[in-house]
Design a protein around this motif. Sequence first.
Motif, PDB file in Angstrom:
ATOM      1  N   GLY A   1      49.500  15.000  78.806  1.00 27.19           N
ATOM      2  CA  GLY A   1      48.318  14.553  79.547  1.00 27.19           C
ATOM      3  C   GLY A   1      47.010  15.114  79.016  1.00 27.19           C
ATOM      4  N   LEU A   2      47.061  15.845  77.898  1.00 24.68           N
ATOM      5  CA  LEU A   2      45.835  16.386  77.308  1.00 24.68           C
ATOM      6  C   LEU A   2      45.169  15.318  76.445  1.00 24.68           C
ATOM      7  CD1 LEU A   2      44.008  18.891  76.840  1.00 24.68           C
ATOM      8  CD2 LEU A   2      45.399  19.375  74.810  1.00 24.68           C
ATOM      9  N   ASN A   3      44.002  14.887  76.856  1.00 26.68           N
ATOM     10  CA  ASN A   3      43.241  13.891  76.096  1.00 26.68           C
ATOM     11  C   ASN A   3      42.060  14.518  75.376  1.00 26.68           C
ATOM     12  OD1 ASN A   3      44.861  11.674  77.055  1.00 26.68           O
ATOM     13  ND2 ASN A   3      43.835  11.910  79.025  1.00 26.68           N
ATOM     14  N   THR A   4      41.342  15.397  76.071  1.00 29.07           N
ATOM     15  CA  THR A   4      40.197  16.091  75.472  1.00 29.07           C
ATOM     16  C   THR A   4      40.234  17.555  75.889  1.00 29.07           C
ATOM     17  OG1 THR A   4      38.742  15.580  77.351  1.00 29.07           O
ATOM     18  CG2 THR A   4      38.739  14.022  75.501  1.00 29.07           C
ATOM     19  N   LEU A   5      39.524  18.375  75.125  1.00 32.90           N
ATOM     20  CA  LEU A   5      39.453  19.806  75.403  1.00 32.90           C
ATOM     21  C   LEU A   5      38.129  20.329  74.876  1.00 32.90           C
ATOM     22  CD1 LEU A   5      41.440  22.084  76.496  1.00 32.90           C
ATOM     23  CD2 LEU A   5      41.817  22.655  74.084  1.00 32.90           C
ATOM     24  N   GLN A   6      37.549  21.256  75.621  1.00 32.41           N
ATOM     25  CA  GLN A   6      36.328  21.919  75.166  1.00 32.41           C
ATOM     26  C   GLN A   6      36.445  23.394  75.503  1.00 32.41           C
ATOM     27  OE1 GLN A   6      32.588  20.150  76.415  1.00 32.41           O
ATOM     28  NE2 GLN A   6      31.506  22.112  76.292  1.00 32.41           N
ATOM     29  N   ALA A   7      36.052  24.260  74.557  1.00 28.66           N
ATOM     30  CA  ALA A   7      36.137  25.700  74.783  1.00 28.66           C
ATOM     31  C   ALA A   7      35.195  26.440  73.857  1.00 28.66           C
ATOM     32  CB  ALA A   7      37.574  26.187  74.565  1.00 28.66           C
TER      33      ALA A   7
END
Length: 205
Positions: A33-39
Amino acid sequence: MPRVFLVALGLLFWNAALSTNDGAQRLTRFLDGLNTLQAEFLQTVMTTGQTQNMTSRGTFYLSRPGRFLWTYDEPEGQFVVADGSRVWLYDADLEQVSHQSQDAALKGTPALLLSDTGPVDRHFEVVDLGSRIGLEWVELIPRAEDSEIIKVLVAFRGETLDRLEMIDSFGQVTRFEFRRVQRNPELAAELFRFDPPPAIDILGR
């Protein structure tokens, strides 16, 4: 052979198999279910023997499948972007851009792990390492024989990605520590497009 011993031996092997699968399951839970990530990240590079450390800071953006951006605050004016087919490295100080096919550039790297949507064990052998310094660790060994990366360590704090470490064939260790991790934020498609500035050296293969 006593039956109790056989049962204990069976439980030992069953627990070992379960532990081996734990790492893959932990990664699968994170990636599902991971589509986008920001960190935000702190990058530390340790040379062979860990005699010299170089640190950088910046922000990481991911859009699956196949697109990401590492933009650096320190040193300023550097970034790495994957647009789905090629990986671009821009260095403002050197006034230089280098690029490479994405398949070749990402082979065996943590970026491949995060950006690819296929099963983790297609590209890596997965080993659960258990708990250390309050984090849950997984070791990934690249299956590609010509990968320059020997192994990748992934650490979770609960269900949140905390750090990535990769060790290359020269013994150099590169560590990314993540903070303010946002799962599935809205990210503009323009983040992952790169048009080289005019009058700049472009190196590619």
